[in-house]
Write a protein that holds these residues in place. Structure first.
Motif, PDB file in Angstrom:
ATOM      1  N   LEU A   3       0.817  -1.214   0.000  1.00  0.00           N
ATOM      2  CA  LEU A   3       0.000   0.000   0.000  1.00  0.00           C
ATOM      3  C   LEU A   3       0.853   1.269   0.000  1.00  0.00           C
ATOM      4  O   LEU A   3       0.605   2.178  -0.802  1.00  0.00           O
ATOM      5  N   PRO A   4       1.875   1.387   0.875  1.00  0.00           N
ATOM      6  CA  PRO A   4       2.751   2.564   0.754  1.00  0.00           C
ATOM      7  C   PRO A   4       3.445   2.640  -0.599  1.00  0.00           C
ATOM      8  O   PRO A   4       3.630   3.737  -1.144  1.00  0.00           O
ATOM      9  N   GLY A   5       3.822   1.493  -1.148  1.00  0.00           N
ATOM     10  CA  GLY A   5       4.452   1.502  -2.466  1.00  0.00           C
ATOM     11  C   GLY A   5       3.514   2.000  -3.547  1.00  0.00           C
ATOM     12  O   GLY A   5       3.913   2.782  -4.425  1.00  0.00           O
ATOM     13  N   PHE A   6       2.262   1.570  -3.487  1.00  0.00           N
ATOM     14  CA  PHE A   6       1.269   2.029  -4.460  1.00  0.00           C
ATOM     15  C   PHE A   6       1.065   3.534  -4.342  1.00  0.00           C
ATOM     16  O   PHE A   6       1.007   4.250  -5.353  1.00  0.00           O
ATOM     17  N   ASN A   7       0.965   4.025  -3.114  1.00  0.00           N
ATOM     18  CA  ASN A   7       0.761   5.461  -2.912  1.00  0.00           C
ATOM     19  C   ASN A   7       1.979   6.270  -3.345  1.00  0.00           C
ATOM     20  O   ASN A   7       1.840   7.388  -3.870  1.00  0.00           O
ATOM     21  N   LEU A   8       3.165   5.725  -3.142  1.00  0.00           N
ATOM     22  CA  LEU A   8       4.376   6.426  -3.564  1.00  0.00           C
ATOM     23  C   LEU A   8       4.440   6.525  -5.086  1.00  0.00           C
ATOM     24  O   LEU A   8       4.775   7.585  -5.642  1.00  0.00           O
ATOM     25  N   LEU A   9       4.112   5.444  -5.772  1.00  0.00           N
ATOM     26  CA  LEU A   9       4.076   5.482  -7.237  1.00  0.00           C
ATOM     27  C   LEU A   9       3.009   6.458  -7.730  1.00  0.00           C
ATOM     28  O   LEU A   9       3.220   7.187  -8.707  1.00  0.00           O
ATOM     29  N   THR A  10       1.876   6.475  -7.047  1.00  0.00           N
ATOM     30  CA  THR A  10       0.818   7.424  -7.412  1.00  0.00           C
ATOM     31  C   THR A  10       1.291   8.855  -7.252  1.00  0.00           C
ATOM     32  O   THR A  10       1.026   9.716  -8.106  1.00  0.00           O
ATOM     33  N   LEU A  11       2.017   9.114  -6.177  1.00  0.00           N
ATOM     34  CA  LEU A  11       2.523  10.465  -5.931  1.00  0.00           C
ATOM     35  C   LEU A  11       3.492  10.894  -7.032  1.00  0.00           C
ATOM     36  O   LEU A  11       3.468  12.052  -7.474  1.00  0.00           O
TER      37      LEU A  11
END
Length: 318
Positions: free
Chosen positions: A102-110
């Motif tokens: 989940l943090p990885g997904f949000n980081l890529l989204t950012l």
């Protein structure tokens, strides 16, 4: 994005998911139901479920189309990030996400949101156009909030809740201000926008104000369910933001359909989206804003080129 073959169906499906499933369907929970109303509620729920599933399927197709047709032409890194987001989203349908995914997904989204914000800024030609960048800021803060929320138990102390709350409030403020900023940009590009505003554009705001006046707690719950905001700001600001959203939607639907579609996707994505498909809607909305600004820049460049090619009038003769 507007050249996606199923673009119109995609927008309609997203609109159905947002309005029918997440707004009207949940509003109906608070309504006492006689047998006829219960039947209508079941039909409404079934239609909303169909729209939600259809919207997710079209979202994946549109995302694949964007990767193959548009982002591939710009940057390999952006294509890779978009493909990774798609892979994480599809994988989570079959395998439960890990605490680190989940943090990885949000980081890529950012990263992707930041790149799109940069692309929007590159096409700004007037000071008033900076309002088109406001949704990118709102989506960035929203993603930062989700990133902090999903990673604080892994990497930080639980005392970081104050920072998380600050991001949430800041993001909600930007969400409310975004339609107003876009309306200012549209007004400078389309001075006749005021002629297209009538009593109908005030009805949603009046309805919201009436709901809030008679039952603020129910309105707050509905706002969280619908677009993820908590209504911590003074309620007239939300009325003003809703009026601006409807005004831009009405005024831009013919001259700038990409802008109207972007507003629908932003509203459907909501603040701090809980589903990957909703995250994709927000990113696609930024891409549509970029397309709108590209059109404005091209029009401005054409006008400038024509003015330079026209010979200057010489009033010294005759």
């Amino acid at each position: 994005m507007k050249h996606f073959p199923l673009f119109r169906w995609f927008i309609l499906a997203v609109l159905g998911d947002w309005l029918v499933t997440r707004t009207l369907g949940r509003l109906a929970i608070f309504v006492p139901k006689s047998p006829p109303l219960l039947f209508a509620y079941k039909v409404l729920t079934l239609g909303g479920q169909f729209a939600s599933v259809f919207a997710v399927v079209l979202t994946y197709l549109a995302w694949i189309w964007l990767i193959g047709k548009r982002w591939k032409e710009t940057s390999r890194w952006i294509t890779l990030i978009a493909a990774l987001l798609l892979g994480v989203s599809l994988t989570s349908l079959f395998i439960a996400p890990t605490p680190y995914s989940l943090p990885g997904f949000n980081l890529l989204t950012l990263l992707l949101v930041g790149w799109l914000g940069y692309q929007i800024a590159l096409h700004i030609r007037r000071p008033s156009d900076w309002g088109m960048l406001m949704p990118a800021f709102a989506l960035s803060v929203s993603t930062l909030y989700l990133l902090a929320q999903t990673s604080r138990y892994l990497f930080f102390e639980t005392e970081s809740q104050k920072a998380v709350t600050f991001l949430y409030h800041l993001g909600e403020m930007l969400v409310v201000l975004s339609p107003l900023a876009i309306l200012v940009s549209l007004y400078h590009r389309l001075p006749t926008v005021s002629r297209k505003l009538n009593l109908w554009t005030f009805l949603p705001s009046a309805t919201f104000a009436a709901l809030y006046w008679f039952n603020p707690s129910m309105t707050g719950i509905l706002a969280i369910w619908s677009i993820g905001i908590s209504l911590f700001l003074p309620w007239p600001l939300y009325c003003l933001g809703l009026w601006a959203w409807v005004s831009v939607l009405v005024a831009a639907r013919y001259p700038y359909p990409s802008l109207s579609a972007a507003l629908i996707l932003l509203a459907a994505a909501g603040f701090a989206p809980q589903l990957s498909s909703q995250t994709f809607w927000g990113i696609m909305a930024l891409f549509l804003l970029q397309e709108t600004l590209e059109g404005w820049s091209a029009s401005q460049a054409s006008i400038t080129a024509l003015s330079e090619q026209s010979p200057a009038l010489d009033y010294s003769r005759g």
